[in-house]
Enzyme design. Structure first.
Site, PDB file in Angstrom:
ATOM      1  N   GLU A 109      91.243  51.463 140.429  1.00  0.00           N
ATOM      2  CA  GLU A 109      90.013  51.049 141.582  1.00  0.00           C
ATOM      3  C   GLU A 109      88.968  50.121 140.633  1.00  0.00           C
ATOM      4  O   GLU A 109      89.635  49.301 139.657  1.00  0.00           O
ATOM      5  CB  GLU A 109      89.456  52.329 141.513  1.00  0.00           C
ATOM      6  N   ASP A 163      79.005  51.880 140.545  1.00  0.00           N
ATOM      7  CA  ASP A 163      79.643  50.405 140.831  1.00  0.00           C
ATOM      8  C   ASP A 163      78.768  48.843 140.987  1.00  0.00           C
ATOM      9  O   ASP A 163      78.857  48.263 141.613  1.00  0.00           O
ATOM     10  CB  ASP A 163      79.865  50.693 142.030  1.00  0.00           C
TER      11      ASP A 163
END
Length: 333
Positions: free
Chosen positions: A233, A46
């Protein structure tokens, strides 16, 4: 007839060019292959990034390598070094020490650095809130607030935040409502009906980058008809030539179908129109494995994302890519 003791002029020219190429890094040297390259060969999921006041690029990653929030630095965006620093050494009163996902940092107008991140809520484990923290330096230490920016625990929690500064100076944070965490099983806990919404939300914030103004609005959601799978997401928002680009991932991060896509709008609040094009997918560029969790520079020409380091699927490495935006389309250079 020329003596064999003295090479022909063309040989001397070739020799001198070769020396210049070595010494000066000449354009005659082979260029890097097209497509993304591995920036960190270690667990750094991420990844987000920003350019700090010192002119260097800093990347921030999900907990790993013994750190709650990982930090890497680069002088040129191509070559990255993982720092032995935990950017978030302390906790807010609302969170546990277990999970810290998808940190994102912005440089404020006052010269301070504001971080948002996903942390596990003490009041409703294992669900998460978007927390905030502030530091004087890009690598921290970041001091967390005891009041999260968003929780929405009744809907599954809030995760995957990213800051954005609009053309008029207004600041926003985009995040995902983690609906699949309260799903009914199956793929990413949201493969069995009734499927739960996993919307991407847009929250306006004050100049400090962390204090909400009004209520968040939904700007995107999963739709099986768009090939989204159980969720959307990892939002990342930017403005390029009057077009708002919202990058996001679909499917489950453990699935080979995990990817990076984008949607566009002429207004920050939408409506956003999905391109339904996979900017990055498994198998691309020599065999990427489940690429996703991308963050895009506000300049619109560079990106970081993660993909599994190898087929063992135990660690997610950080990858670097050059991006090309044109009209409402995006591509990897």
């Amino acid at each position: 007839m020329r003596s064999s003791l003295f090479p022909a002029p063309c040989i001397w020219v070739t020799f001198l060019l070769a020396l210049l190429q070595v010494a000066l890094g000449s354009p005659y040297l082979p260029k890097r292959a097209k497509g993304p390259w591995k920036g960190l060969n270690t667990d750094f999921p991420d990844p987000s990034f920003m350019k700090a006041a010192d002119g260097k690029w800093y990347a921030f990653g999900t907990n790993g390598n013994g750190k709650r929030v990982q930090v890497a630095v680069s002088p040129d965006f191509s070559h990255w070094t993982l720092l032995d620093i935990d950017a978030l050494p302390t906790l807010g009163s609302w969170e546990t020490a277990k999970d810290h996902w998808a940190p994102d940092v912005v440089l404020r107008d006052d010269g301070k650095y504001a971080m948002t991140y996903s942390g596990e809520s003490k009041s409703d484990t294992p669900h998460h809130c978007v927390g905030t923290a502030v530091a004087d330096k890009p690598m921290g230490p970041y001091v967390p607030s005891n009041t999260p920016l968003s929780c929405r625990l009744d809907q599954g929690g809030s995760i995957d935040s990213a800051g954005f500064k609009d053309k008029d100076g207004s600041r926003y944070v985009v995040f995902k409502v983690d609906g699949n965490s309260v799903g009914h099983g199956g793929d990413c806990n949201n493969g069995n009906p009734p499927l739960v919404s996993t919307p991407i939300m847009l929250q306006k914030v004050k100049a400090d980058g962390v204090t909400p103004i009004g209520d968040a609005v939904k700007i995107l959601d999963r739709n099986t008809n768009d090939g989204d799978g159980p969720l959307v997401e990892a939002p990342s928002l930017l403005l390029h030539n009057g077009v708002y680009f919202l990058f996001y991932s679909t499917h489950c991060f453990t699935d080979s179908k995990y990817d990076v896509r984008w949607a566009t709008a002429s207004s920050i609040t939408g409506p956003y129109h999905k391109s339904n094009v996979q900017l990055l997918k498994s198998g691309d560029y020599g065999g990427l494995i489940s690429p996703g969790g991308a963050t895009v520079c506000g300049c619109g020409d560079r990106m970081l994302f993660h993909a599994w380091c190898d087929n063992s699927m135990k660690q997610r490495c950080m990858y670097v890519a050059d991006l090309v935006l044109s009209g409402t389309t995006a591509s990897i250079a």
